[in-house]
Design an enzyme around this catalytic site. Structure first.
Site, mmCIF file in Angstrom:
data_model
loop_
_atom_site.group_PDB
_atom_site.id
_atom_site.type_symbol
_atom_site.label_atom_id
_atom_site.label_comp_id
_atom_site.label_asym_id
_atom_site.label_seq_id
_atom_site.Cartn_x
_atom_site.Cartn_y
_atom_site.Cartn_z
ATOM 1 N N GLU A 249 -2.963 2.904 -4.009
ATOM 2 C CA GLU A 249 -1.699 3.571 -4.365
ATOM 3 C C GLU A 249 -0.672 2.656 -5.023
ATOM 4 O O GLU A 249 0.506 2.707 -4.689
ATOM 5 C CB GLU A 249 -1.066 4.181 -3.105
HETATM 6 C C1 TNX Z 1 -2.382 7.195 1.960
HETATM 7 S S1 TNX Z 1 -4.956 6.099 2.554
HETATM 8 C C2 TNX Z 1 -2.265 5.827 2.219
HETATM 9 C C3 TNX Z 1 -1.379 5.380 3.290
HETATM 10 C C4 TNX Z 1 -0.707 6.524 4.000
HETATM 11 C C5 TNX Z 1 -1.695 7.652 4.169
HETATM 12 C C6 TNX Z 1 -1.181 8.797 4.967
HETATM 13 C C7 TNX Z 1 -4.375 4.908 1.843
HETATM 14 C C8 TNX Z 1 -5.298 3.885 1.414
HETATM 15 N N1 TNX Z 1 -3.041 4.876 1.634
HETATM 16 O O1 TNX Z 1 -0.424 4.487 2.764
HETATM 17 O O2 TNX Z 1 -0.271 6.073 5.232
HETATM 18 O O3 TNX Z 1 -2.046 8.117 2.882
HETATM 19 O O4 TNX Z 1 -2.248 9.697 5.274
#
Ligand code: TNX
Length: 529
Positions: free
Chosen positions: A319
């Site tokens: 992300e």
């Molecule tokens: C996505 S899953 C994220 C996290 C959040 C989560 C909440 C991932 C690799 N990154 O930063 O906590 O969604 O479900």
């Protein structure tokens, strides 16, 4: 109930014997020598607590005893075991202490549920006659705890380890850093190792104070705190005694606001950012053309590698929405290299498959296009940890009205069956490409172990069976029955679980979770819809 109704995950081969059962009585001993002794000690403590028997550990056994033996030539890999129970006693053998530890969890499940009690009860300790030969499908069977959004103390993490290990889960990934907080102590390396004079102590001094804040959680603000390097070693040693490998994660190059708030030199304008409590994701980034970025990552990963016993360092990679693609590739390409130079294998969320991965790198698939992961696995030889959100995300709501959990994953809400009815070998990956399975517990809405357990159980048990048991012995109807039987054991252990309505639970959860809109126990506080 038949013999296998209490075994979870289901062993690969179980043969109930049409023969008299074994009854453990007060004169029984536990036979073990060499590397079997510590595992025998763990079994003895469990059994002494609930039976009140002395159960001394001895070298030679006689009828009526339990024996644990390391047999190096045993087939099936390091975690396999064989267990044979007859009227004469229980005999457990494995090639390693890890295999014995797994076998002990199985033996434990063959005893009456009262074996999980905290004090002696007047129970006849009968174990059915059976032959079991068992080995895991996957080497890596993990949970992830997000200690960044809300902190969990060393004691709380150990408690989580105690519960997960009965299901033969053997990896604990700690998500140590994120936008809201930095949870691992990094020492000042001294002037020679710190050319830019980065204030490493501020990572925990400032970053350790942070936590997420969301209005739906109880309490709204997460817990603050951090692990000293000694705390981390302590968690790791405890985990190792229970056959659990700790995988530490430093999330890079996004999810870094707490680092930007601690260290001015990581910012293009040399000004620290304010700390943040928002649960939003994808808004912070390291900067590709700042030399301090690489100096920082090298120091942090070197120190973390030095205190990590296991082979893996997780470097995040997810992300990075405000990192330009070229900058992402430029940074992550160097970070995987820096990680590999520490001597560890780098692990990253599947976005990091956009760069050339060094040998031994592991891709944790969670979301989005699957092809880059499959390609790197097929051509580059990377192994994959399967964490597809819709089958493994332990932070997702059970029900839209659930007071705790998130609900962004499509296909929800999610109960035990979504986490059971899938095969990690999919989309071109076969078992050789797959290191294992992991269920992440993100903690935006989680504030203590009870709340965490409620999200984890029973879904983490589904994942444990997916990771341990071959497809050929798995069956959802049978699993549902075994979950029902497990209720009593979890209740005896004081573990909170979700009373999935389609399961016939043998006991109620110690804290059946309150409905949204009702105010309930002091532990949970008032739950908002
Ligand atoms: C996505 S899953 C994220 C996290 C959040 C989560 C909440 C991932 C690799 N990154 O930063 O906590 O969604 O479900």
């Amino acid at each position: 109930m038949n013999t296998t109704d209490t075994l979870i995950p289901r062993p690969s081969h179980v043969e109930p014997l049409d023969a008299p059962a074994f009854t453990l009585n007060s004169t029984a001993r536990i036979g073990a020598t060499g590397p079997a002794v510590p595992v025998a000690g763990q079994l003895a403590s469990l059994l002494r607590r609930s039976t009140g028997f002395a159960l001394p550990i001895v070298e030679d056994t006689r009828p009526g005893d339990i024996s644990l033996e390391v047999v190096e030539t045993l087939d099936g890999g390091p975690e396999a075991y064989v267990l044979s129970v007859t009227e004469e006693g229980a005999k457990l053998a494995a090639a390693t202490a890890a295999g014995l530890f797994n076998g002990v969890q199985t033996l434990r499940q063959l005893f009456p549920a009262a074996v999980e009690g905290a004090a002696p009860t007047d129970t006849t300790w009968v174990v059915p006659a059976v032959e079991i030969a068992d080995a895991p499908r996957f080497a890596y069977r993990g949970l992830m705890l997000d200690v960044a959004r809300s902190f969990f103390t060393v004691e709380e993490v150990k408690e989580q380890i105690d519960v997960m290990t009965q299901f033969k889960l053997n990896a604990l990934h700690l998500h140590l850093t994120d936008d809201q907080a930095w949870r691992i102590e990094i020492h000042d390396p001294g002037s020679a190792g710190n050319p830019s004079g980065l204030p490493y102590a501020k990572l925990t001094g400032v970053g350790g104070q942070g936590a997420v804040e969301v209005s739906t959680a109880v309490p709204p603000r997460g817990n603050s705190g951090f692990y000293t390097q000694q705390d981390f070693r302590d968690i790791q040693a405890y985990a190792a005694s229970k056959n659990v490998l700790v995988v530490p994660e430093i999330d890079l190059p996004g999810h870094v606001n707490a680092a930007l708030a601690a260290i001015p030199q990581l910012n293009p304008d040399s000004q620290v950012k304010p700390m943040s409590t928002t649960a939003e994701v994808g808004w912070s980034t390291l900067t590709a053309d700042l030399p301090a970025t690489y100096e920082f990552v090298r120091e942090v990963l070197n120190q973390l590698a030095a205190i990590t016993d296991g082979p893996y360092l997780h470097i995040g990679g997810d992300e990075a929405h405000v990192t330009g693609h070229d900058d992402y590739v430029a940074m992550v390409q160097q970070f995987v290299q820096i990680g590999a130079e520490t001597g560890k294998a780098v692990v990253g969320w599947n976005e990091f498959a956009a760069v050339d991965l060094p040998e031994g790198a592991v891709i944790q698939y969670w979301h989005g296009a699957f092809e880059p992961t499959v390609q790197q696995a097929e051509k580059g030889g990377s192994q994959v940890i399967m964490s597809p959100a819709a089958n493994t995300y332990l932070d997702q709501k059970y029900d839209p009205a659930s007071p705790i959990g998130l609900s962004w994953v499509e296909g929800g809400p999610f109960t035990w069956s979504e986490y059971y009815n899938w095969d990690p070998a999919q989309g071109g990956l076969n078992d050789q490409h797959i290191l294992g399975v992991e269920g992440p517990l993100w903690t935006e809405t989680v504030r203590n172990n009870q709340q965490a357990q409620w999200l984890l159980y029973p879904r983490a048990v589904s994942l444990a069976e997916v990771a341990w048991s071959g497809q050929e012995v798995r069956n959802a109807g049978d699993f549902r029955r075994r979950l029902g039987a497990l209720g009593e054991r979890l209740a005896q252990q004081g573990v909170v679980f979700q009373e999935a309505p389609d399961v016939e639970w043998s006991a109620a959860s110690m804290w059946p979770f309150p409905e949204a809109g009702t105010s309930s126990t002091p532990e949970y506080g008032t739950i908002e819809a």
